[in-house]
Scaffold this motif. Structure first.
Motif, short mmCIF file in Angstrom:
data_model
loop_
_atom_site.label_atom_id
_atom_site.label_comp_id
_atom_site.label_asym_id
_atom_site.label_seq_id
_atom_site.Cartn_x
_atom_site.Cartn_y
_atom_site.Cartn_z
N ALA A 283 -1.21 2.70 -7.42
CA ALA A 283 -1.44 2.34 -6.02
C ALA A 283 -0.91 3.42 -5.08
O ALA A 283 -1.51 3.70 -4.04
N ALA A 284 0.22 4.02 -5.45
CA ALA A 284 0.78 5.11 -4.63
C ALA A 284 -0.18 6.28 -4.57
O ALA A 284 -0.35 6.91 -3.52
N ARG A 285 -0.80 6.58 -5.71
CA ARG A 285 -1.77 7.69 -5.73
C ARG A 285 -3.04 7.33 -4.96
O ARG A 285 -3.60 8.18 -4.25
N GLN A 286 -3.50 6.10 -5.10
CA GLN A 286 -4.77 5.72 -4.50
C GLN A 286 -4.66 5.42 -3.01
O GLN A 286 -5.54 5.80 -2.22
N TYR A 287 -3.57 4.75 -2.61
CA TYR A 287 -3.46 4.32 -1.21
C TYR A 287 -2.50 5.17 -0.39
O TYR A 287 -2.49 5.07 0.84
N GLY A 288 -1.70 6.00 -1.07
CA GLY A 288 -0.89 7.02 -0.40
C GLY A 288 -0.05 6.53 0.76
O GLY A 288 0.86 5.73 0.61
N ASP A 289 -0.38 7.03 1.95
CA ASP A 289 0.41 6.74 3.14
C ASP A 289 -0.03 5.47 3.87
O ASP A 289 0.48 5.17 4.97
N ALA A 290 -0.96 4.73 3.31
CA ALA A 290 -1.35 3.45 3.90
C ALA A 290 -0.16 2.50 3.85
O ALA A 290 0.64 2.55 2.91
N PRO A 291 -0.01 1.63 4.85
CA PRO A 291 1.16 0.74 4.86
C PRO A 291 1.10 -0.30 3.75
O PRO A 291 0.09 -0.99 3.58
N ALA A 292 2.18 -0.43 2.99
CA ALA A 292 2.26 -1.40 1.91
C ALA A 292 2.96 -2.68 2.36
O ALA A 292 2.47 -3.78 2.12
N ILE A 293 4.12 -2.52 3.00
CA ILE A 293 4.90 -3.68 3.44
C ILE A 293 5.36 -3.46 4.88
O ILE A 293 5.83 -2.36 5.23
N GLU A 294 5.24 -4.49 5.69
CA GLU A 294 5.80 -4.49 7.03
C GLU A 294 6.65 -5.75 7.16
O GLU A 294 6.13 -6.86 7.14
N ASP A 295 7.95 -5.56 7.27
CA ASP A 295 8.89 -6.66 7.33
C ASP A 295 9.76 -6.46 8.57
O ASP A 295 10.71 -5.68 8.56
N ALA A 296 9.40 -7.16 9.66
CA ALA A 296 10.06 -6.97 10.96
C ALA A 296 9.96 -5.49 11.33
O ALA A 296 8.86 -4.94 11.37
N ALA A 297 11.08 -4.82 11.56
CA ALA A 297 11.04 -3.42 11.99
C ALA A 297 10.89 -2.45 10.81
O ALA A 297 10.72 -1.25 11.01
N TRP A 298 10.94 -2.98 9.59
CA TRP A 298 10.91 -2.12 8.41
C TRP A 298 9.47 -1.90 7.98
O TRP A 298 8.71 -2.84 7.79
N ARG A 299 9.08 -0.64 7.83
CA ARG A 299 7.72 -0.26 7.42
C ARG A 299 7.81 0.70 6.24
O ARG A 299 8.63 1.62 6.24
N VAL A 300 6.97 0.50 5.24
CA VAL A 300 6.97 1.40 4.09
C VAL A 300 5.54 1.58 3.59
O VAL A 300 4.75 0.63 3.55
N SER A 301 5.20 2.81 3.25
CA SER A 301 3.87 3.11 2.72
C SER A 301 3.85 2.88 1.22
O SER A 301 4.90 2.66 0.58
N TYR A 302 2.65 2.94 0.65
CA TYR A 302 2.53 2.80 -0.81
C TYR A 302 3.30 3.90 -1.53
O TYR A 302 3.97 3.64 -2.54
N ARG A 303 3.23 5.10 -1.01
CA ARG A 303 3.94 6.22 -1.64
C ARG A 303 5.46 6.00 -1.56
O ARG A 303 6.19 6.23 -2.53
N GLU A 304 5.92 5.54 -0.41
CA GLU A 304 7.35 5.30 -0.23
C GLU A 304 7.83 4.12 -1.08
O GLU A 304 8.94 4.15 -1.64
N LEU A 305 7.01 3.10 -1.20
CA LEU A 305 7.39 1.95 -2.02
C LEU A 305 7.55 2.36 -3.48
O LEU A 305 8.49 1.92 -4.16
N ASP A 306 6.67 3.20 -3.97
CA ASP A 306 6.77 3.66 -5.35
C ASP A 306 8.05 4.45 -5.57
O ASP A 306 8.72 4.30 -6.59
#
Length: 523
Positions: free
Chosen positions: A17-40
């Motif tokens: 998913a990190a390779r396929q979706y890259g910088d697309a947002p994976a999780i948004e939890d209040a002020a916390w945001r992380v992309s698929y790449r960052e989540l991996d």
């Protein structure tokens, strides 16, 4: 199929998913945001930290927390080192959570420091947990717990190559999770399922409901339940959605979030949609982004399906049926099914899954005739943890899992659930097992016998009602019993009504006849 769709383990899925979706947002939890790449990257870092704590392949790691982003990082990290996830219900009392921790032999516990005014780590202070060697506070600090920041810092002690080697040893047939359910004995049992089977059924479910990359998915269902876990964040990450965790269900908060965050996907129990439809301020919120609703766990009025389409704006509304022993999935309606079908059935079998209704001899009954629902397919559990006898009693020699539910299949294979052999009922989307409550009630001073049934409730579907037989010479007070239950049981298990009896209705075998109790209530 893409690497995301062909992944056979959860860490493989996250990497793909990190390779396929890259910088697309994976999780948004209040002020916390992380992309698929960052989540991996985060789950690999947390996996190294677990290795620094000497978590071995096959160990069990528990999580006791509400829907927060750290829950997902912890879960995918433990999967990445070959451990099995043991989710704990946030409504559990200390003794209930301790039972699951002991039965699973969990060696590590991720726990919220405080939630809704409850100090969760403190609930375990008086419990004997011989296998539990490490506790990690996901948020905040607590005595005896490693903070999340200190835990993550331990990753520096382990080389990325060591983590990669451990991850490579995880394969599709490894146990991914150990979800505890309750049976007719009243004792929770651990259900073992594997990476590959979970990913396959989540892949099929996601395709049926039409999850799309970029969908904004509000997850109100608890992560500790297979609905919020497997049909929730796991499905969202598989399909490139942005998931938004919701810690508690609050009607105004959900309406505001849907409008503000332009939510597309909102599964939940029928009570969720009933609450949204009943809210007098609903018209003040823009709900036009809503597209997909998935529900189940209770009967649904046909009128509600129409109102969900017309007033809430859902274009896809499906109902489903599943149980923990089937990875959470058995049947589901299909998009385009008539409102009457969606409201009155739980859909038809998932791809690759067989469903039958059988008589007492295990023989299939004709379409339209009631029988016990049995299920066979790749989605069945590997068994109950450390309980081969219970496993053999549930899955027969031909591979059919006996659900204990009574249902009717129509000529097209659509399933209507009519009753439950095991007396289980559902309160606000939570499975409630009378035997478990009865067992607890026997600990109340002066109770000689207890019987529990589900009674209708306009908001929650059904709630518990207890019938108690006092011990000779003892006097019981209904209000005091209910107050005691609130201290010793998760809220959804607490009887809303208590009736004191001079004698229990018994059959010839000396067993309580609960049908008689139900008749008394409906008089």
């Amino acid at each position: 199929m893409s690497p995301v769709e062909t992944a056979s383990t959860i860490p493989q899925l996250l990497a793909a998913a990190a390779r396929q979706y890259g910088d697309a947002p994976a999780i948004e939890d209040a002020a916390w945001r992380v992309s698929y790449r960052e989540l991996d990257a985060l789950r690999r870092q947390a996996a190294r930290a677990l290795l620094a704590l000497d978590v071995a392949h096959g160990e069990r790691v528990a999580i006791w927390a509400p829907n927060i982003w750290e829950w997902i990082v912890a879960a995918t990290a433990l999967h990445s080192v070959g451990a099995a996830l043991v989710p704990l219900n946030t409504r559990m009392k200390g003794s209930e959570a301790a039972f699951v921790l002991r039965e699973s032999g969990a060696s590590v516990l991720f726990v919220i420091g405080e939630f809704l005014g409850v100090d969760y780590p403190a609930l375990l202070d008086d419990e004997e947990l011989p296998a539990l060697r490490q506790r990690i506070a996901l948020r905040g600090t607590a005595p005896g717990c490693l903070s999340w920041e200190a835990f993550i810092a331990r990753a520096a002690e382990v080389a990325p190559t060591a983590q990669a080697a451990r991850e490579a040893a995880v394969h599709g047939e490894c146990m991914s999770d150990l979800l505890f359910t309750s049976g007719t004995t009243g004792k929770p049992k651990g259900v073992m399922t594997r990476h590959a089977q979970n990913l396959q059924v989540v892949r099929d479910w996601s395709a049926v409901v039409g999850l799309q990359p970029g969908d904004r998915y509000l997850i109100v269902n608890p992560f500790f339940h297979s609905f919020g876990y497997k049909a929730g964040w796991l499905a969202a990450l598989m399909r490139g959605c942005t998931l938004l965790p919701q810690q508690v269900f609050d009607v105004q908060a959900v309406l505001a979030c849907v409008a503000r965050e332009r939510i597309n996907v909102l599964p939940g129990p029928p009570t969720l949609y009933q609450s949204l439809l009943a809210d007098p301020q609903r018209g003040a919120f823009d709900l036009s982004s809503l597209r997909v609703a998935v529900t189940g766990a209770a009967a649904i009025p046909v009128e509600m399906i129409g109102r969900m389409r017309d007033e809430l704006g859902f274009s896809t509304i499906v109902t489903a049926y599943g149980l923990t022993e089937s990875c959470g999935f058995v049947t589901i309606c299909r998009p385009g099914d008539a409102p009457q079908l969606v409201a009155s059935t739980s859909g038809r079998a998932m791809p690759g899954v067989e469903v039958r209704c059988v008589d007492g001899a295990g023989q299939p009954v004709p379409a339209g005739q009631a029988g016990e629902i049995v299920v066979r397919g790749y989605n069945l559990m590997q068994g109950y943890f450390n309980d081969p006898q219970a496993t053999a009693e549930t899955i027969d020699a031909d591979g059919w899992l006996h659900t204990g539910d009574i249902g009717v299949l129509d000529a097209d294979g659509y399933l209507r659930i009519t009753d439950r052999l095991k007396d289980m009922f559902i309160t606000g989307g939570f499975n409630v097992y009378p035997a478990e409550i009865e067992q607890s009630l026997l600990d109340y001073p002066g109770v000689a016998q207890a019987a529990v049934i589900g009674i209708p409730d306009e908001r929650l579907g059904e709630v518990a009602m207890a019938f108690l037989l006092p011990a000779p010479g003892r006097v019981l007070d209904s209000a005091s019993v209910i107050s005691w239950c609130r201290e010793h049981m998760a809220n959804y298990k607490v009887p809303r009504r208590v009736q004191l009896l001079e004698a229990m209705p018994l059959n010839a075998a000396g067993k309580v006849t609960k049908n008689v109790l139900r008749e008394w209530v409906t008089r």
